[in-house]
Design an enzyme around this catalytic site. Structure first.
Site, PDB file in Angstrom:
ATOM      1  N   LEU A  50       0.824  -1.219   0.000  1.00 27.61           N
ATOM      2  CA  LEU A  50       0.000   0.000   0.000  1.00 27.61           C
ATOM      3  C   LEU A  50       0.854   1.264   0.000  1.00 27.61           C
ATOM      4  CD1 LEU A  50      -2.602  -1.099   2.688  1.00 27.61           C
ATOM      5  CD2 LEU A  50      -3.141  -0.579   0.306  1.00 27.61           C
ATOM      6  N   GLY A  70      -7.036  -3.499   3.589  1.00 28.38           N
ATOM      7  CA  GLY A  70      -5.581  -3.540   3.780  1.00 28.38           C
ATOM      8  C   GLY A  70      -5.088  -2.516   4.777  1.00 28.38           C
ATOM      9  N   ASN A 110     -14.382   0.442  14.757  1.00 29.97           N
ATOM     10  CA  ASN A 110     -15.033   0.976  15.967  1.00 29.97           C
ATOM     11  C   ASN A 110     -14.059   1.817  16.789  1.00 29.97           C
ATOM     12  OD1 ASN A 110     -14.175  -0.809  18.589  1.00 29.97           O
ATOM     13  ND2 ASN A 110     -14.109  -2.094  16.766  1.00 29.97           N
ATOM     14  N   HIS A 111     -12.750   1.633  16.568  1.00 26.43           N
ATOM     15  CA  HIS A 111     -11.766   2.360  17.381  1.00 26.43           C
ATOM     16  C   HIS A 111     -11.640   3.839  16.993  1.00 26.43           C
ATOM     17  CE1 HIS A 111     -10.964  -1.137  19.689  1.00 26.43           C
ATOM     18  NE2 HIS A 111     -10.920  -1.837  18.562  1.00 26.43           N
ATOM     19  N   TYR A 134      -3.962   3.712  15.805  1.00 26.30           N
ATOM     20  CA  TYR A 134      -4.693   2.913  14.815  1.00 26.30           C
ATOM     21  C   TYR A 134      -6.093   3.508  14.549  1.00 26.30           C
ATOM     22  CZ  TYR A 134      -7.841  -0.903  13.499  1.00 26.30           C
ATOM     23  OH  TYR A 134      -8.828  -1.655  12.905  1.00 26.30           O
ATOM     24  N   LYS A 138      -7.755   5.308  11.111  1.00 24.12           N
ATOM     25  CA  LYS A 138      -9.022   4.939  10.473  1.00 24.12           C
ATOM     26  C   LYS A 138      -9.902   6.182  10.283  1.00 24.12           C
ATOM     27  CE  LYS A 138      -8.556   0.522   9.811  1.00 24.12           C
ATOM     28  NZ  LYS A 138      -8.630  -0.069   8.451  1.00 24.12           N
TER      29      LYS A 138
HETATM   30  C1  15L Z   1     -10.408  -3.743  15.273  1.00 22.34           C
HETATM   31  O1  15L Z   1     -10.476  -2.690  14.655  1.00 22.34           O
HETATM   32  C2  15L Z   1      -9.343  -4.727  14.990  1.00 22.34           C
HETATM   33  O2  15L Z   1      -8.933  -4.721  13.648  1.00 22.34           O
HETATM   34  C3  15L Z   1      -9.716  -6.133  15.397  1.00 22.34           C
HETATM   35  O3  15L Z   1      -8.542  -6.915  15.438  1.00 22.34           O
HETATM   36  C4  15L Z   1     -10.421  -6.178  16.756  1.00 22.34           C
HETATM   37  O4  15L Z   1      -9.516  -5.856  17.765  1.00 22.34           O
HETATM   38  C5  15L Z   1     -11.599  -5.213  16.762  1.00 22.34           C
HETATM   39  O5  15L Z   1     -11.227  -3.922  16.340  1.00 22.34           O
HETATM   40  C6  15L Z   1     -12.276  -5.113  18.140  1.00 22.34           C
HETATM   41  O6  15L Z   1     -12.453  -3.992  18.629  1.00 22.34           O
HETATM   42  O7  15L Z   1     -12.653  -6.141  18.666  1.00 22.34           O
END
Ligand code: 15L
Length: 268
Positions: A50, A70, A110-111, A134, A138
């Site tokens: 990427l 990705g 969701n993070h 992370y 996003k």
């Molecule tokens: C995410 O964004 C992750 O990619 C995944 O590995 C999980 O940790 C998920 O969130 C989660 O919150 O359970």
């Protein structure tokens, strides 16, 4: 939608999706840094980084729609997140624009919203409160999607994915679980719904204990089939094996919130 590209195809979610998407999009092209170990003879795989803008441009040639999974999928060092999720995501959208790709489904997380408390129910209008570098990356990806949709005419759906799996694995995941076929239903909306400009939805199944108001997804035609309440026993068995995390348990992002946490919690 004929030629669909799936990035991150060798990862956990990608491996499930490639099997579910192939019957729907027979010309599916898979990409990742390395091919999946069990690549089948009828699957087409193109290795690409990427962070390599030229490689992304070549990858997106003759593509109609992209499912962009990705990147780096958990918290990581800034340099790793920067290359894979910031520069990489920009390269992907820029290549899509230059090659005339019509749709991008962006796997957000969701993070992006992790520091919202679990006792709050939030919709897509709530202020983003990322819980990690992370989650922040996003949020950047969602912003790229909005920019390329409104300024350059791509149709983009950002799915704030909860947790993809056959079952919810603990109490937190009862609220955010996303069964893989329900994820496919959301992806199909992103790739196929006519006149889609830019939309954000939460990626969850029909979860009674949800923290998210997912009415926009329902308005777009999403009909989740799986219910996390049907897997209560499995989730609670998983919860019993989970180490205590009182701080993480306050927030939607769970352990993503408690890791590296050094604020004075009493002050908030
Ligand atoms: C995410 O964004 C992750 O990619 C995944 O590995 C999980 O940790 C998920 O969130 C989660 O919150 O359970």
């Amino acid at each position: 939608m004929r030629r669909v590209l799936l990035t991150g195809a060798s990862g956990g979610v990608g491996s499930r999706l490639r099997r579910l998407l192939k019957p729907l999009y027979p010309e599916l092209i898979l990409s990742d840094l390395k091919p999946p170990a069990d690549l089948a003879p009828d699957e087409r795989f193109i290795a690409a980084d990427l962070a390599d803008a030229d490689a992304m441009l070549r990858l997106c040639e003759n593509i109609d729609g992209i499912v962009h999974l990705g990147g780096y999928s958990i918290e990581g060092p800034w340099e790793t997140i920067l290359q894979a999720n910031i520069i990489g995501c920009h390269n992907l959208f820029e290549a899509a624009r230059k090659q005339g790709v019509r749709r991008v489904v962006f796997a957000s997380s969701n993070h992006v919203m992790g520091f919202h408390r679990r006792d709050a129910k939030i919709g897509i209008e709530a202020v983003p409160l990322p819980d990690t570098r992370y989650g922040l990356s996003k949020l950047f990806g969602e912003g790229l999607g909005a920019l390329y949709a409104h300024k350059h005419g791509l149709g983009v759906l950002s799915i704030r994915i909860g947790n993809v799996g056959d079952e919810p694995i603990d109490q937190r995941r009862l609220a955010i679980w996303l069964e893989p076929n329900d994820l496919v239903a959301l992806i199909r909306i992103g790739l196929e719904k006519p006149d889609l400009v830019y939309e954000v939805v939460y990626g969850m199944s029909d979860n009674a204990s949800a923290w998210w108001d997912n009415r926009r997804a329902l308005e777009l035609g999403y009909k989740p089939q799986a219910r996390s309440a049907d897997h209560l026993a499995a989730a609670m068995a998983g919860q019993a094996k989970t180490p205590p995390d009182p701080l993480g348990d306050l927030y939607q992002g769970g352990t993503f919130c408690s890791q590296e946490y050094d604020a004075d919690q009493k002050a908030r």
